[in-house]
Design a protein around this motif. Structure first.
Motif, PDB file in Angstrom:
ATOM      1  N   ILE A 153      50.999 -12.970 -42.560  1.00  0.00           N
ATOM      2  CA  ILE A 153      49.645 -12.436 -42.652  1.00  0.00           C
ATOM      3  C   ILE A 153      49.051 -12.314 -41.254  1.00  0.00           C
ATOM      4  O   ILE A 153      49.229 -13.195 -40.411  1.00  0.00           O
ATOM      5  CB  ILE A 153      48.751 -13.356 -43.513  1.00  0.00           C
ATOM      6  CG1 ILE A 153      49.385 -13.583 -44.893  1.00  0.00           C
ATOM      7  CG2 ILE A 153      47.351 -12.765 -43.643  1.00  0.00           C
ATOM      8  CD1 ILE A 153      49.599 -12.333 -45.712  1.00  0.00           C
ATOM      9  N   TYR A 154      48.328 -11.210 -41.025  1.00  0.00           N
ATOM     10  CA  TYR A 154      47.621 -11.004 -39.756  1.00  0.00           C
ATOM     11  C   TYR A 154      46.231 -10.488 -40.074  1.00  0.00           C
ATOM     12  O   TYR A 154      46.073  -9.381 -40.591  1.00  0.00           O
ATOM     13  CB  TYR A 154      48.387 -10.011 -38.888  1.00  0.00           C
ATOM     14  CG  TYR A 154      47.804  -9.761 -37.512  1.00  0.00           C
ATOM     15  CD1 TYR A 154      47.007 -10.693 -36.859  1.00  0.00           C
ATOM     16  CD2 TYR A 154      48.082  -8.569 -36.843  1.00  0.00           C
ATOM     17  CE1 TYR A 154      46.503 -10.457 -35.591  1.00  0.00           C
ATOM     18  CE2 TYR A 154      47.588  -8.318 -35.573  1.00  0.00           C
ATOM     19  CZ  TYR A 154      46.796  -9.263 -34.949  1.00  0.00           C
ATOM     20  OH  TYR A 154      46.298  -9.017 -33.693  1.00  0.00           O
ATOM     21  N   VAL A 191      43.128 -18.461 -39.284  1.00  0.00           N
ATOM     22  CA  VAL A 191      44.300 -18.887 -40.047  1.00  0.00           C
ATOM     23  C   VAL A 191      43.885 -19.814 -41.188  1.00  0.00           C
ATOM     24  O   VAL A 191      44.392 -19.709 -42.308  1.00  0.00           O
ATOM     25  CB  VAL A 191      45.327 -19.571 -39.121  1.00  0.00           C
ATOM     26  CG1 VAL A 191      46.387 -20.318 -39.935  1.00  0.00           C
ATOM     27  CG2 VAL A 191      45.987 -18.541 -38.214  1.00  0.00           C
ATOM     28  N   GLN A 248      42.544 -17.743 -43.958  1.00  0.00           N
ATOM     29  CA  GLN A 248      43.632 -17.013 -44.618  1.00  0.00           C
ATOM     30  C   GLN A 248      44.346 -17.900 -45.635  1.00  0.00           C
ATOM     31  O   GLN A 248      44.630 -17.486 -46.768  1.00  0.00           O
ATOM     32  CB  GLN A 248      44.632 -16.521 -43.577  1.00  0.00           C
ATOM     33  CG  GLN A 248      44.100 -15.491 -42.596  1.00  0.00           C
ATOM     34  CD  GLN A 248      45.118 -15.171 -41.522  1.00  0.00           C
ATOM     35  OE1 GLN A 248      46.327 -15.190 -41.767  1.00  0.00           O
ATOM     36  NE2 GLN A 248      44.660 -14.890 -40.315  1.00  0.00           N
ATOM     37  N   LYS A 249      44.644 -19.125 -45.225  1.00  0.00           N
ATOM     38  CA  LYS A 249      45.355 -20.041 -46.121  1.00  0.00           C
ATOM     39  C   LYS A 249      44.518 -20.371 -47.354  1.00  0.00           C
ATOM     40  O   LYS A 249      45.048 -20.465 -48.473  1.00  0.00           O
ATOM     41  CB  LYS A 249      45.732 -21.314 -45.365  1.00  0.00           C
ATOM     42  CG  LYS A 249      46.798 -21.091 -44.296  1.00  0.00           C
ATOM     43  CD  LYS A 249      47.128 -22.381 -43.559  1.00  0.00           C
ATOM     44  CE  LYS A 249      48.230 -22.160 -42.529  1.00  0.00           C
ATOM     45  NZ  LYS A 249      48.564 -23.400 -41.784  1.00  0.00           N
ATOM     46  N   ARG A 275      50.626 -19.350 -51.418  1.00  0.00           N
ATOM     47  CA  ARG A 275      51.082 -19.775 -50.093  1.00  0.00           C
ATOM     48  C   ARG A 275      52.588 -20.040 -50.017  1.00  0.00           C
ATOM     49  O   ARG A 275      53.192 -19.795 -48.960  1.00  0.00           O
ATOM     50  CB  ARG A 275      50.310 -21.021 -49.641  1.00  0.00           C
ATOM     51  CG  ARG A 275      48.840 -20.770 -49.343  1.00  0.00           C
ATOM     52  CD  ARG A 275      48.125 -22.073 -49.036  1.00  0.00           C
ATOM     53  NE  ARG A 275      48.261 -23.010 -50.158  1.00  0.00           N
ATOM     54  CZ  ARG A 275      47.961 -24.300 -50.084  1.00  0.00           C
ATOM     55  NH1 ARG A 275      47.521 -24.822 -48.955  1.00  0.00           N
ATOM     56  NH2 ARG A 275      48.109 -25.076 -51.155  1.00  0.00           N
ATOM     57  N   LEU A 288      54.519 -17.187 -48.514  1.00  0.00           N
ATOM     58  CA  LEU A 288      54.179 -16.720 -47.169  1.00  0.00           C
ATOM     59  C   LEU A 288      54.808 -17.606 -46.103  1.00  0.00           C
ATOM     60  O   LEU A 288      54.847 -18.827 -46.234  1.00  0.00           O
ATOM     61  CB  LEU A 288      52.662 -16.686 -47.007  1.00  0.00           C
ATOM     62  CG  LEU A 288      51.918 -15.844 -48.062  1.00  0.00           C
ATOM     63  CD1 LEU A 288      50.416 -15.973 -47.890  1.00  0.00           C
ATOM     64  CD2 LEU A 288      52.356 -14.388 -47.995  1.00  0.00           C
ATOM     65  N   TYR A 311      51.091 -17.195 -40.476  1.00  0.00           N
ATOM     66  CA  TYR A 311      49.754 -16.604 -40.434  1.00  0.00           C
ATOM     67  C   TYR A 311      49.361 -16.358 -38.978  1.00  0.00           C
ATOM     68  O   TYR A 311      49.600 -17.204 -38.109  1.00  0.00           O
ATOM     69  CB  TYR A 311      48.721 -17.543 -41.068  1.00  0.00           C
ATOM     70  CG  TYR A 311      49.038 -17.976 -42.477  1.00  0.00           C
ATOM     71  CD1 TYR A 311      48.452 -17.345 -43.570  1.00  0.00           C
ATOM     72  CD2 TYR A 311      49.915 -19.032 -42.719  1.00  0.00           C
ATOM     73  CE1 TYR A 311      48.729 -17.753 -44.867  1.00  0.00           C
ATOM     74  CE2 TYR A 311      50.207 -19.446 -44.011  1.00  0.00           C
ATOM     75  CZ  TYR A 311      49.609 -18.800 -45.083  1.00  0.00           C
ATOM     76  OH  TYR A 311      49.896 -19.208 -46.363  1.00  0.00           O
ATOM     77  N   ASP A 313      46.086 -14.720 -36.371  1.00  0.00           N
ATOM     78  CA  ASP A 313      44.712 -14.249 -36.248  1.00  0.00           C
ATOM     79  C   ASP A 313      44.468 -13.808 -34.808  1.00  0.00           C
ATOM     80  O   ASP A 313      45.416 -13.715 -34.013  1.00  0.00           O
ATOM     81  CB  ASP A 313      43.719 -15.330 -36.699  1.00  0.00           C
ATOM     82  CG  ASP A 313      43.839 -16.632 -35.904  1.00  0.00           C
ATOM     83  OD1 ASP A 313      44.447 -16.625 -34.805  1.00  0.00           O
ATOM     84  OD2 ASP A 313      43.320 -17.662 -36.370  1.00  0.00           O
TER      85      ASP A 313
END
Length: 238
Positions: free
Chosen positions: A123-124, A129, A132-133, A147, A150, A153, A155
């Motif tokens: 993920i970006y 971060v 995002q999580k 999660r 994935l 991550y 950022d």
């Protein structure tokens, strides 16, 4: 649309979930929760790193910081200090059940399929971060926590601005065993897609309902998909 891919990098807002969830749910929640948080946490040791991330002139009192955060949010600022504080505030909402991310229906099955193919999914986002999580831990999918699917991550702090090619090159360097041309980045933002392609990464624009319309020039310059189901990885249809 075919992509010879060994690593997948995903944007969040407008790509895996509606823009409205971020703009109309997450951001207003953070602003609504901020006054009480400032009142009760202003002097606590755990909150000091969040305060220290902002310029001193904006942290003289809770009211001055509240005004500053309100202005930054209205500007849709990508300032790392703001994103970090928002993640802190989002955590309260996710843990209480007040927040849950509505993913587009094609997203969970695609993530499961790509994961089953042993393709690392990363993920970006301009969101921190930590935020995002939290988002992928609390989704409307079943199971809610995605999660485990994935791998990493990124950022703007650990990778850089999303419209700069160097940021994508830095992300790709985290997996030196994978050629940069074997990465695929999916985003709703043409500027991000352009930057990823300049770095040597394959990239498609994801055109979701509610996203900003694309110009004729953008459609001509980039490949566009309306769903992850249109992406074919290594000859395998999702």
């Amino acid at each position: 649309m075919n992509a010879d891919t060994q690593a997948i990098l995903l944007d969040i807002e407008g790509t895996v979930c509606p823009i409205t969830f971020v703009k109309d749910v997450l951001f207003p929640y953070a602003l609504a929760a901020l006054p009480a948080t400032l009142s009760t946490h202003w002097s606590t040791p755990s909150f000091q790193p969040y305060l220290a991330a902002f310029p001193l002139e904006h942290t003289t009192t809770p009211d001055t910081l509240l005004s500053h955060i309100t202005a930054l949010t209205a500007q849709d600022s990508k300032l790392p200090a703001l994103k970090s504080l928002q993640g802190y505030l989002f955590a309260q909402g996710y843990s209480s059940g007040a927040l849950q991310c509505p993913l587009f229906p094609d997203v969970p099955p695609s993530l499961h399929t790509w994961h089953a193919l042993s393709i690392p999914i990363m993920i970006y986002s301009s969101g921190s971060v930590a935020a995002q999580k939290l988002l992928f831990e609390h989704t409307t999918s079943t199971p809610s926590d995605l999660r485990p699917l994935l791998s990493d991550y990124f950022d703007t702090v650990n990778a850089g601005p999303k419209t700069e090619a160097a940021s994508y090159a830095k992300i790709a360097s985290s997996r030196p065993e994978i050629e940069i041309s074997k990465w695929l980045f999916l985003s709703d933002n043409p500027k991000e897609v352009k930057a990823a392609k300049e770095a040597g990464i394959q990239s498609f624009i994801v055109m979701r309902e509610g996203n900003a319309p694309l110009s004729d020039e953008e459609r001509a310059a980039h490949r566009v998909v309306a769903s992850f189901e249109e992406v074919r990885i290594l000859g395998v249809g999702i």
